[in-house]
Design a protein around this motif. Structure first.
Motif, PDB file in Angstrom:
ATOM      1  N   THR A  41     -18.200 -30.085  33.189  1.00  0.00           N
ATOM      2  CA  THR A  41     -18.266 -29.059  34.230  1.00  0.00           C
ATOM      3  C   THR A  41     -18.359 -27.672  33.599  1.00  0.00           C
ATOM      4  O   THR A  41     -19.142 -26.833  34.058  1.00  0.00           O
ATOM      5  CB  THR A  41     -17.040 -29.157  35.150  1.00  0.00           C
ATOM      6  OG1 THR A  41     -17.028 -30.443  35.765  1.00  0.00           O
ATOM      7  CG2 THR A  41     -17.069 -28.095  36.229  1.00  0.00           C
ATOM      8  N   SER A  68     -19.379 -25.455  44.223  1.00  0.00           N
ATOM      9  CA  SER A  68     -19.528 -26.871  44.549  1.00  0.00           C
ATOM     10  C   SER A  68     -19.107 -27.752  43.375  1.00  0.00           C
ATOM     11  O   SER A  68     -18.437 -28.777  43.555  1.00  0.00           O
ATOM     12  CB  SER A  68     -20.978 -27.160  44.930  1.00  0.00           C
ATOM     13  OG  SER A  68     -21.176 -28.528  45.170  1.00  0.00           O
ATOM     14  N   ARG A  72     -16.045 -30.501  43.280  1.00  0.00           N
ATOM     15  CA  ARG A  72     -16.274 -31.877  42.837  1.00  0.00           C
ATOM     16  C   ARG A  72     -15.334 -32.235  41.684  1.00  0.00           C
ATOM     17  O   ARG A  72     -14.767 -33.325  41.653  1.00  0.00           O
ATOM     18  CB  ARG A  72     -17.740 -32.047  42.416  1.00  0.00           C
ATOM     19  CG  ARG A  72     -18.060 -33.399  41.845  1.00  0.00           C
ATOM     20  CD  ARG A  72     -18.140 -34.463  42.918  1.00  0.00           C
ATOM     21  NE  ARG A  72     -18.432 -35.733  42.306  1.00  0.00           N
ATOM     22  CZ  ARG A  72     -17.718 -36.834  42.489  1.00  0.00           C
ATOM     23  NH1 ARG A  72     -16.709 -36.835  43.313  1.00  0.00           N
ATOM     24  NH2 ARG A  72     -18.030 -37.947  41.882  1.00  0.00           N
ATOM     25  N   LYS A  75     -11.891 -32.923  42.959  1.00  0.00           N
ATOM     26  CA  LYS A  75     -11.831 -34.253  43.584  1.00  0.00           C
ATOM     27  C   LYS A  75     -11.741 -35.343  42.526  1.00  0.00           C
ATOM     28  O   LYS A  75     -10.961 -36.294  42.647  1.00  0.00           O
ATOM     29  CB  LYS A  75     -13.062 -34.459  44.469  1.00  0.00           C
ATOM     30  CG  LYS A  75     -13.207 -35.839  45.059  1.00  0.00           C
ATOM     31  CD  LYS A  75     -12.167 -36.112  46.121  1.00  0.00           C
ATOM     32  CE  LYS A  75     -12.478 -37.430  46.810  1.00  0.00           C
ATOM     33  NZ  LYS A  75     -11.341 -38.296  46.889  1.00  0.00           N
TER      34      LYS A  75
END
Length: 105
Positions: A41, A68, A72, A75
């Protein structure tokens, strides 16, 4: 015939009782996956920043993409903390549009 049936039944019992052991999740490996996902990321965010610098993306679009990605990642981390991992890529019902495909109107 009874010996064969007893042997098959015993084999089935062994297989069924062994399945939970094979399905156990290695928590250390999940931690490694979590760290690698975080690195991925961060690198993607750096790439987006470079695309903004190069004029490929505008700043607003870049911020939307990075937000976004962060959602993600959060999560993924929550799932891993629960001992779950669902892999990477599109999820159920997800489909990537082919950007090279001709547009139909």
């Amino acid at each position: 015939m009874r010996k064969l049936a007893a042997s098959v039944l015993a084999l089935v019992f062994l297989v069924v009782s062994a399945v939970p052991a094979f399905g156990a999740v290695d928590q250390e490996k999940l931690k490694e996956i979590k760290a690698l996902n975080q690195q991925m990321t961060n690198i993607k965010a750096q790439i987006i920043d470079k695309e903004v610098e190069a004029g490929i993306l505008d700043q607003a679009k870049a911020e939307k993409i990075k937000k976004s990605m962060q959602e993600r990642q959060a999560k993924i981390e929550q799932d891993i903390d629960k001992g779950e991992f669902h892999g990477i890529g599109p999820k159920k019902g997800g489909c990537r549009k082919n950007s090279n495909a001709p547009k139909t109107e």
